[in-house]
Design a protein around this motif. Sequence first.
Motif, PDB file in Angstrom:
ATOM      1  N   SER A  46       0.834  -1.202   0.000  1.00  0.00           N
ATOM      2  CA  SER A  46       0.000   0.000   0.000  1.00  0.00           C
ATOM      3  C   SER A  46       0.868   1.250   0.000  1.00  0.00           C
ATOM      4  O   SER A  46       0.581   2.237  -0.701  1.00  0.00           O
ATOM      5  CB  SER A  46      -0.923  -0.004   1.232  1.00  0.00           C
ATOM      6  OG  SER A  46      -1.798  -1.099   1.197  1.00  0.00           O
ATOM      7  N   LEU A  65      -0.803  10.078   4.350  1.00  0.00           N
ATOM      8  CA  LEU A  65      -1.976   9.534   3.653  1.00  0.00           C
ATOM      9  C   LEU A  65      -2.223   8.076   4.024  1.00  0.00           C
ATOM     10  O   LEU A  65      -3.371   7.656   4.207  1.00  0.00           O
ATOM     11  CB  LEU A  65      -1.782   9.669   2.137  1.00  0.00           C
ATOM     12  CG  LEU A  65      -1.830  11.089   1.563  1.00  0.00           C
ATOM     13  CD1 LEU A  65      -1.523  11.062   0.066  1.00  0.00           C
ATOM     14  CD2 LEU A  65      -3.185  11.718   1.814  1.00  0.00           C
ATOM     15  N   ASP A 103      -5.499   6.609   5.825  1.00  0.00           N
ATOM     16  CA  ASP A 103      -6.273   5.533   5.209  1.00  0.00           C
ATOM     17  C   ASP A 103      -6.373   4.317   6.134  1.00  0.00           C
ATOM     18  O   ASP A 103      -7.420   3.676   6.216  1.00  0.00           O
ATOM     19  CB  ASP A 103      -5.620   5.121   3.887  1.00  0.00           C
ATOM     20  CG  ASP A 103      -6.390   4.026   3.184  1.00  0.00           C
ATOM     21  OD1 ASP A 103      -7.511   4.295   2.713  1.00  0.00           O
ATOM     22  OD2 ASP A 103      -5.856   2.887   3.117  1.00  0.00           O
ATOM     23  N   THR A 104      -5.272   4.013   6.854  1.00  0.00           N
ATOM     24  CA  THR A 104      -5.290   2.871   7.780  1.00  0.00           C
ATOM     25  C   THR A 104      -6.265   3.107   8.914  1.00  0.00           C
ATOM     26  O   THR A 104      -7.045   2.216   9.285  1.00  0.00           O
ATOM     27  CB  THR A 104      -3.869   2.632   8.346  1.00  0.00           C
ATOM     28  OG1 THR A 104      -2.968   2.382   7.271  1.00  0.00           O
ATOM     29  CG2 THR A 104      -3.868   1.445   9.295  1.00  0.00           C
ATOM     30  N   ARG A 146      -8.837   5.157   8.871  1.00  0.00           N
ATOM     31  CA  ARG A 146     -10.192   5.121   8.305  1.00  0.00           C
ATOM     32  C   ARG A 146     -10.678   3.680   8.124  1.00  0.00           C
ATOM     33  O   ARG A 146     -11.813   3.343   8.457  1.00  0.00           O
ATOM     34  CB  ARG A 146     -10.196   5.839   6.951  1.00  0.00           C
ATOM     35  CG  ARG A 146     -11.548   5.805   6.225  1.00  0.00           C
ATOM     36  CD  ARG A 146     -11.381   6.192   4.769  1.00  0.00           C
ATOM     37  NE  ARG A 146     -10.523   5.262   4.070  1.00  0.00           N
ATOM     38  CZ  ARG A 146     -10.930   4.064   3.602  1.00  0.00           C
ATOM     39  NH1 ARG A 146     -12.184   3.671   3.793  1.00  0.00           N
ATOM     40  NH2 ARG A 146     -10.079   3.278   2.974  1.00  0.00           N
ATOM     41  N   ARG A 147      -9.779   2.830   7.592  1.00  0.00           N
ATOM     42  CA  ARG A 147     -10.176   1.443   7.356  1.00  0.00           C
ATOM     43  C   ARG A 147     -10.421   0.690   8.666  1.00  0.00           C
ATOM     44  O   ARG A 147     -11.323  -0.125   8.764  1.00  0.00           O
ATOM     45  CB  ARG A 147      -9.087   0.742   6.534  1.00  0.00           C
ATOM     46  CG  ARG A 147      -9.493  -0.632   6.038  1.00  0.00           C
ATOM     47  CD  ARG A 147      -8.516  -1.196   5.014  1.00  0.00           C
ATOM     48  NE  ARG A 147      -7.174  -1.328   5.593  1.00  0.00           N
ATOM     49  CZ  ARG A 147      -6.137  -0.565   5.251  1.00  0.00           C
ATOM     50  NH1 ARG A 147      -6.289   0.391   4.341  1.00  0.00           N
ATOM     51  NH2 ARG A 147      -4.939  -0.752   5.788  1.00  0.00           N
TER      52      ARG A 147
END
Length: 353
Positions: free
Chosen positions: A19, A67, A71-72, A74-75
Motif C-alpha cells: 500500500s 496519507l 487511510d489505515t 479510516r479502514r
Amino acid sequence: MRPKKAGAFVKSLMFQFYSFILVFAVVSLIVTASFLVFFNSVQLSESQIREFAPVVFINVFVITAVLLVIDTVRRKLTVDRSVKKIQGTLSRIMNGDFGARIREKDIPTGYTNLADIAESINKLAEELSGVETLRNDFIANVSHELKTPLAVIQNYGTMLQKPGLSEEERLEYAKAVTSTSRRLASLITNILKLNKLENQQIFPVNEEYDLGEQLCECLLNFEDEWEKKGIDIETDVEDGVFIRSDAELLSLVWNNLFSNAIKFTDNGGCVSVAMKRDGKYITVKVSDSGCGMTAEVGQHIFEKFYQGDTSHATKGNGLGLALVKRVVDILQGEIFVESVYGEGSVFTVKIRG
C-alpha cells in the motif's frame, strides 16, 4: 505467537508495504508532473534543482506516510470493524446461535457492499432458525407419535400374558395390538414417503391415463367405510379426461383426500367428488358435510403432524395432508381448502392437464 497468527501478521505487513509503495508512486507521479509544469515556467539552475530534490523527496515520503496513516485509521474504524462484526456473527451462527444478527449501526454509511452482505447473512440466519425450529418440532412430534402406539402395544401385550383370559378378551386385546401396529406402520411409511418427497428423492414418472377412472377406483377403495357410516356419495366426473402425470403420486393425493372426507363426515352425511377440465388445467374438488374447520386450523392444515380435530386424532397421524401438499407442489399444481366450521370442507386440487 501461533503459526496462524504469525502468518496473518506477515500478510498484514506485506499489505501495508504494498500500500505504501502504491501511494508513494501515485504521490510521486503527481508531484513530478507538478514540478515539470513549474520548471517550464521558471528558469532554475542545475545546482538549485539538486538542492531542492532531496527536500521534494522527503516531502513526498512524508505525504505518503500521512496519507497511508489516514487511510489505515479510516479502514480500521470502518471496514475492519464491520468485518469483525460480520465474522463474529458468522461464528455465532456456526456454533448454533441462529438468533445472531448484524445490526444496521454495525455497518458504516455508504458501504453498500457490506450492507448487502450483512442483509444476506441475516436472512440466512433467519432461514436456519426456521429450519432448526421445524427440525426440533418434527423430532418432538415423531417421538410423541411413536411413543403412543408403542405404549399401547406394550400395555395390551402385557394384558395378553395374564392367565385366565377369556377368548373374547384375548381376541379384543390381540385386535387392539394389530390395529395399533398397523397405525405405527402407516406412520413410519408416511414419514419415509414425506422425507423422500422433501429431499427430491422421488421423481415423477409421467404417463397418460384416464383421470376420471383413477378417481373412481380410489373412491371405491373406501366403499366399506362409507357404507358402514351410511354416507351418500355424489360424483360429477367429466368423461374422457386424460392427464399426463404420475399416476402413483396422484393416487396418494386422492386416497388421502377421500380418507379424510369420509373420516370427518358424520353418519348419514354426504361426500362429493367433482372433476372437470378448464383449458390447460384440470380441477378436482372433494367436498364433505363433516365438522369443517376454523380459519386458524385452515392456515395450518397442510403442516406436518398438525391435527385440527383432536377427536379424530386416533384415526390418523397428521402427515396425510402434508404429503398431499408436497406431491401437488412437485407436480406443479395448486391445492387449497374452503371450510365452514360445523358445515364441512371443500378441498380443491388444480393440476396441469
